[in-house]
Every structure is written in structure tokens, then in C-alpha cells.
Design a protein around this motif. Structure first.
Motif, PDB file in Angstrom:
ATOM      1  N   GLU B  30      46.243  48.389  41.614  1.00  0.00           N
ATOM      2  CA  GLU B  30      47.091  47.369  42.212  1.00  0.00           C
ATOM      3  C   GLU B  30      47.013  46.049  41.434  1.00  0.00           C
ATOM      4  OE1 GLU B  30      48.869  49.700  44.951  1.00  0.00           O
ATOM      5  OE2 GLU B  30      49.240  47.545  44.714  1.00  0.00           O
ATOM      6  N   TYR B  31      45.817  45.714  40.964  1.00  0.00           N
ATOM      7  CA  TYR B  31      45.599  44.418  40.308  1.00  0.00           C
ATOM      8  C   TYR B  31      45.839  44.538  38.814  1.00  0.00           C
ATOM      9  CZ  TYR B  31      43.214  40.080  38.968  1.00  0.00           C
ATOM     10  OH  TYR B  31      42.913  38.848  38.459  1.00  0.00           O
ATOM     11  N   MET B  32      46.658  43.626  38.274  1.00  0.00           N
ATOM     12  CA  MET B  32      46.859  43.529  36.830  1.00  0.00           C
ATOM     13  C   MET B  32      46.859  42.053  36.446  1.00  0.00           C
ATOM     14  SD  MET B  32      49.739  46.457  36.075  1.00  0.00           S
ATOM     15  CE  MET B  32      49.471  46.423  34.290  1.00  0.00           C
ATOM     16  N   SER B  33      46.512  41.796  35.184  1.00  0.00           N
ATOM     17  CA  SER B  33      46.401  40.405  34.745  1.00  0.00           C
ATOM     18  C   SER B  33      46.676  40.284  33.260  1.00  0.00           C
ATOM     19  CB  SER B  33      44.998  39.871  35.062  1.00  0.00           C
ATOM     20  OG  SER B  33      44.000  40.711  34.510  1.00  0.00           O
ATOM     21  N   TRP B  34      47.005  39.061  32.852  1.00  0.00           N
ATOM     22  CA  TRP B  34      47.207  38.730  31.455  1.00  0.00           C
ATOM     23  C   TRP B  34      46.235  37.635  31.049  1.00  0.00           C
ATOM     24  CZ3 TRP B  34      49.828  40.939  27.622  1.00  0.00           C
ATOM     25  CH2 TRP B  34      50.880  41.820  27.930  1.00  0.00           C
ATOM     26  N   TYR B  35      45.604  37.830  29.879  1.00  0.00           N
ATOM     27  CA  TYR B  35      44.720  36.843  29.296  1.00  0.00           C
ATOM     28  C   TYR B  35      45.216  36.509  27.897  1.00  0.00           C
ATOM     29  CZ  TYR B  35      41.066  37.751  32.822  1.00  0.00           C
ATOM     30  OH  TYR B  35      40.350  37.864  33.988  1.00  0.00           O
TER      31      TYR B  35
END
Lengths: 115, 110
Positions: B30-35
Motif C-alpha cells: 500500500e505504501y510507496m514513496s519517492w526519494y
């Protein structure tokens, strides 16, 4: 706010010697702590994590780290360094609270193992 | 099981151009992120999403847009690229405790 400090930009060690890469953290609550390694022009590879339980965590490639709550530290160690361990190492912390808290990274420590 | 897939691996943009960095995961996270990763700065969170239709800002969101129409995909959009956005971008998805990172996109804005 949570934060991570890696006080050394660069660590040099001779092959066969023990190595330590330092990490301290600041959080409000119980921390989840991680170490990642990045080889040149590659992505991040997971080494180990501390969630709960035994303070000494063993991970990939012979690395281990010790969670020290009183000193708020999570130093990465290896008994005998290899030239192939030369890479960029990142410590990261997350606090599990209500809602979603981010994974916060330190600025990285470049490890150079000299033959 | 491919994990987290990022495309393209390399990109050169001119100042003012727009582009979308793609990120897809096949782990039903469910959780996604951009760095973004910059020398001496570590990785800094740009945007994240806790599920389809839900996104939020991280530490350095300015100049970037995101959307999450499906669980699998989390694209990062640069509407008008600036040299300050030259960086290496990593997408990550998360299960309860563990994160999986993509191999990164190296972006140069000239």
C-alpha cells in the motif's frame, strides 16, 4: 521530528581489520532502525534492521549492528573487512506512531577498505 | 517477482521541460514513496502515498507532483525541470517493517 546522524563522512580501514560505521538517532518514541549499502552506480541494498528484541542484530555479508537505547546509537560492525565492502552506507530510522511516519536517512558514510 | 521497477534509468532534460519518472511494484504494497539522493545529503523524501488515491508531501516536495491511481504505480512528475532537480531518484515500497527500493533514475537537467 526524527533525525539520524552519521558523524563520519569517510571511514578507512585495512583489509582484515574490524570496521565500525557509526550512527546515532533522535526520535520521540521507539525507533525502527535500518542499515543500507549502496555500491557505485547501484541502488540501495538492505543490510539489516532492528525492530524489537535482541539488541544485537545480524545481517547480510557478515555485518551486524548493536542497538543501544541509552546512547541512542546503532553502529554497524564487521569483524574482518573485505575490499569488496567498500561502498556508501546509510543508516535510517522510522518511528511507528499513529499515522504514517517516514523513513529518515542519515547523510551516508563512505567506507574504503584498503588491501 | 520483479519488486520495484523504475524507468528510465537515465534521463537528460533541458531546463523547463517536463517528464514523468515511472515506478511500479508487484508486491501489493500500500505504501510507496519517492526519494532523491544528492551528494552529502543522503536520501530525502519527496512524496509518499499510503494507498490508491492518497498522497502526501515529504521533506522536499517543491517542483514535483505525484498521483496514485492504482496500487501498483506511483509516477513522479516534473512539470518544469530546473538544474536543482539534477539528482538520483529512488522509488520505494513498504510492507509493515521492510522497504524495497528500485534501482534508481539518474536525472540531469541542463
Amino acid at each position: 521530528a526524527q533525525s539520524v546522524a552519521q558523524p563520519e563522512d569517510q571511514v578507512n580501514v585495512a583489509e582484515g581489520n574490524p570496521l565500525t560505521v557509526k550512527c546515532t538517532y533522535s526520535v520521540s518514541g521507539n525507533p525502527y532502525l535500518f542499515w543500507y549499502v549502496q555500491y557505485p552506480n547501484r541502488g540501495l541494498q538492505f543490510l539489516l534492521k532492528y525492530i524489537t528484541g535482541d539488541n544485537l542484530v545480524k545481517g547480510s555479508y557478515g555485518f551486524e549492528a548493536e542497538f543501544n537505547k541509552s546512547q541512542t546509537s546503532f553502529h554497524l560492525k564487521k569483524p574482518s573487512a573485505l575490499v569488496s565492502d567498500s561502498a556508501l552506507y546509510f543508516c535510517a530510522v522510522r518511528v511507528l506512531l499513529s499515522g504514517n511516519t517516514p523513513l529518515v536517512f542519515g547523510k551516508g558514510t563512505r567506507l574504503s577498505v584498503i588491501a | 517477482n520483479a519488486g520495484v521497477t523504475q524507468t528510465p534509468k537515465f534521463q537528460v532534460l533541458k531546463t523547463g521541460q517536463s517528464m514523468t519518472l515511472q515506478c511500479a511494484q508487484d508486491m501489493n504494497h500500500e505504501y510507496m514513496s519517492w526519494y532523491r539522493q544528492d551528494p552529502g545529503m543522503g536520501l530525502r523524501l519527496i512524496h509518499y502515498s499510503v494507498g490508491a488515491g492518497i498522497t502526501d508531501q515529504g521533506e522536499v516536495p517543491n517542483g514535483y507532483n505525484v498521483s496514485r491511481s492504482t496500487t501498483e504505480d506511483f509516477p513522479l512528475r516534473l512539470l518544469s525541470a530546473a538544474p536543482s532537480q539534477t539528482s538520483v531518484y529512488f522509488c520505494a515500497s513498504r510492507e509493515r517493517y521492510g522497504y524495497t527500493f528500485g534501482s534508481g533514475t539518474r536525472l540531469t537537467v541542463v
